[in-house]
Design an enzyme around this catalytic site. Structure first.
Site, mmCIF file in Angstrom:
data_model
loop_
_atom_site.group_PDB
_atom_site.id
_atom_site.type_symbol
_atom_site.label_atom_id
_atom_site.label_comp_id
_atom_site.label_asym_id
_atom_site.label_seq_id
_atom_site.Cartn_x
_atom_site.Cartn_y
_atom_site.Cartn_z
ATOM 1 N N SER A 1 7.635 -29.663 16.222
ATOM 2 C CA SER A 1 7.406 -30.918 17.011
ATOM 3 C C SER A 1 8.597 -31.952 17.005
ATOM 4 C CB SER A 1 6.012 -31.709 16.695
ATOM 5 O OG SER A 1 6.004 -31.752 15.545
ATOM 6 N N HIS B 1 2.495 -26.865 20.449
ATOM 7 C CA HIS B 1 3.742 -27.406 21.144
ATOM 8 C C HIS B 1 4.057 -26.079 21.866
ATOM 9 C CE1 HIS B 1 4.408 -31.568 20.496
ATOM 10 N NE2 HIS B 1 4.107 -31.521 19.191
ATOM 11 N N LYS C 1 -2.130 -31.308 24.625
ATOM 12 C CA LYS C 1 -0.931 -31.431 24.946
ATOM 13 C C LYS C 1 -0.706 -30.833 26.202
ATOM 14 C CE LYS C 1 1.249 -32.280 20.607
ATOM 15 N NZ LYS C 1 0.400 -31.712 19.240
HETATM 16 C C1 LIG Z 1 -0.299 -32.386 18.087
HETATM 17 C C2 LIG Z 1 -0.273 -31.341 17.064
HETATM 18 C C3 LIG Z 1 -1.479 -31.161 16.131
HETATM 19 C C4 LIG Z 1 -2.781 -32.329 16.605
HETATM 20 O O1 LIG Z 1 -3.391 -31.719 17.644
HETATM 21 P P1 LIG Z 1 -4.534 -32.677 17.885
HETATM 22 O O2 LIG Z 1 -5.209 -32.035 18.881
HETATM 23 O O3 LIG Z 1 -4.066 -34.037 18.664
HETATM 24 O O4 LIG Z 1 -5.181 -33.095 16.898
HETATM 25 C C5 LIG Z 1 -1.579 -30.168 15.428
HETATM 26 N N1 LIG Z 1 -0.362 -29.458 15.218
HETATM 27 C C6 LIG Z 1 0.639 -29.503 15.682
HETATM 28 C C7 LIG Z 1 1.836 -28.524 15.500
HETATM 29 C C8 LIG Z 1 0.688 -30.596 16.757
HETATM 30 O O5 LIG Z 1 2.070 -30.746 17.217
#
Ligand SMILES: *Cc1c(COP(=O)(O)O)cnc(C)c1O
Length: 420
Positions: A195, A223, A254
């Site tokens: 990320s 992602h 996301k």
């Molecule tokens: C954003 C993200 C999370 C967290 O996701 P949520 O559903 O918002 O808790 C977990 N792992 C990775 C790699 C992320 O980028």
């Protein structure tokens, strides 16, 4: 006030005030900006707090496919609200499971090419629960050193031995697989797309190594799900290892509409075990029906056509090329996460503030979100961006880049100037 209580109250306030002041003095304080309308390519943002909201181009959301406020998703959420109500007031195993929860789990398995799926309230919860539910003292978890914070936390909650390998270093990973050959299960753990740097894990090599050594693989594709790979199935599709990853976690927060929710998907026995043992699943409320309905519609949308992910790919190429030609120092890669490296935390904050004044909303990232001396502005592309949006954003970046004299400057030159 009770005299006996007063000194203790004063001392905790003093401790945390001093700590907050130190964070501010170091230029590391994170201010929130208030958005006054739905998420999208252009949004009305109040910043600083109290200022009149200003319309800006949004280059920092995880709204990769532009579905956060898509009319069909909103309509599906409305319809779901009507048909299945607002809240379930229960965890899944008591009375928090509706037919649509099962439908979404099946739909996700189909989409991800896995055997079984279990929903969580977030991917953070999925990562917090999965390791502890499945692995113990006889096992070892071997993670890439740059995995997401929620994986780090999930590993901490698990009694298995933990180890790491240098970021994307396959030689080092193989050493670790050999070193831990005596364990019951060795689990190789990685993000699909990292990320902060936007680079992809070498998933084809990771899966091959794991198979060679009889280890399990775990990929957090938060992602990537929805847009990486020719049909958006994520990094396993991109690397041609679809169906060969044992455990996948991902988020609906996301690209998949951006509300919230996540899942663990993979081998049937592993997922079934999570349903029996994962604590965030057993002891936290069910995923809200309205989100389940919206996410089902998102999966239909992304399965009907690859138009959105294709447009996102074009935007990514255009943006990476534009920034590079303008003389910015960006992290190379193929994902729509494009970090503009500034190294110094205060410089990153200043550049972000000036870009906001120019109508572009981006955020400076610095320690502890990234390593010290690695401050950056993480730009993120969306299928909702038009070419005109990106041209406008590029003009603003060039203007602000000139002001701070960073165009064409090497890392060494910037580091020397700020004494990092
Ligand atoms: C954003 C993200 C999370 C967290 O996701 P949520 O559903 O918002 O808790 C977990 N792992 C990775 C790699 C992320 O980028």
């Amino acid at each position: 006030m009770d005299a006996a209580v007063a000194p203790a109250v004063a001392s905790f306030r003093d401790v945390y005030r001093a700590e907050l002041d130190a964070i501010r003095a170091a230029g590391l304080y994170k201010d929130e900006r208030f958005i006054h309308d739905p998420q999208g390519a252009e949004i009305e943002v109040e910043f600083p707090a109290g200022a009149a909201p200003k319309k800006v181009l949004n280059l920092c959301a995880n709204n990769y496919l532009g579905l956060s406020s898509h009319p069909r998703v909103v309509a599906a959420a409305h319809a779901g609200l009507e048909k299945r109500g607002y809240g379930m007031s229960s965890v899944r195993f008591i009375c928090g499971t509706q037919d649509i929860h099962r439908k979404l789990e099946r739909r996700l398995s189909e989409f991800l090419g896995t055997e079984e799926t279990i929903l969580f309230s977030s991917c953070l919860d999925a990562n917090a629960g999965v390791f502890e539910a499945l692995f113990g003292e006889k096992d070892v978890l071997i993670a890439d050193r740059l995995v997401h914070a929620s994986i780090v936390d999930g590993m901490r909650l698990c009694k298995a031995m933990t180890d790491t390998y240098k970021h994307s270093d396959m030689g080092h990973l193989e050493e670790k697989l050999v070193e831990h050959a005596d364990k019951r299960f060795r689990v190789v753990i990685t993000d699909g797309v990292f990320s902060m740097d936007g680079d992809l894990a070498k998933l084809d090599e990771i899966v091959a190594l794991a198979e060679k050594h009889g280890a399990l693989t775990f990929v957090d594709d938060s992602h990537a799900t929805g847009f990486i790979g020719k049909t958006g199935r994520g990094t396993p599709e991109h690397f041609g290892v679809h169906g060969r990853v044992d455990l996948v976690t991902t988020t609906f927060g996301k690209a998949l509409g951006g509300a919230s929710g996540g899942c663990v998907s993979g081998r049937k026995e592993l997922v079934d075990m999570c349903r029996q043992r994962a604590r965030p699943y057993l002891f936290s409320n069910t995923l809200a029906s309205v989100i389940v309905s919206g996410t089902l519609e998102v999966l239909d949308l992304v399965s009907e056509t690859t138009e959105r992910r294709d447009h996102l790919e074009e935007n990514t190429l255009f943006w990476r090329k534009g920034l590079t030609e303008a003389g910015f120092d960006i992290k190379a890669g193929a994902s729509p996460i494009v970090p503009v490296m500034l190294y110094d935390a205060k410089l990153a904050q200043d550049v972000a503030r000036d870009l906001f004044a120019e109508g572009v909303y981006v955020v400076g990232f610095f320690f502890p979100v990234v390593a010290k001396g690695q401050a950056r502005i993480r730009t993120q592309l969306s299928a909702a961006h038009t070419r005109e949006h990106l041209e406008r954003a590029l003009d603003a970046f060039v203007k602000v880049g000139k002001k701070h004299d960073i165009l064409g400057k090497t890392k060494a030159e910037i580091v020397a100037r700020y004494g990092l």
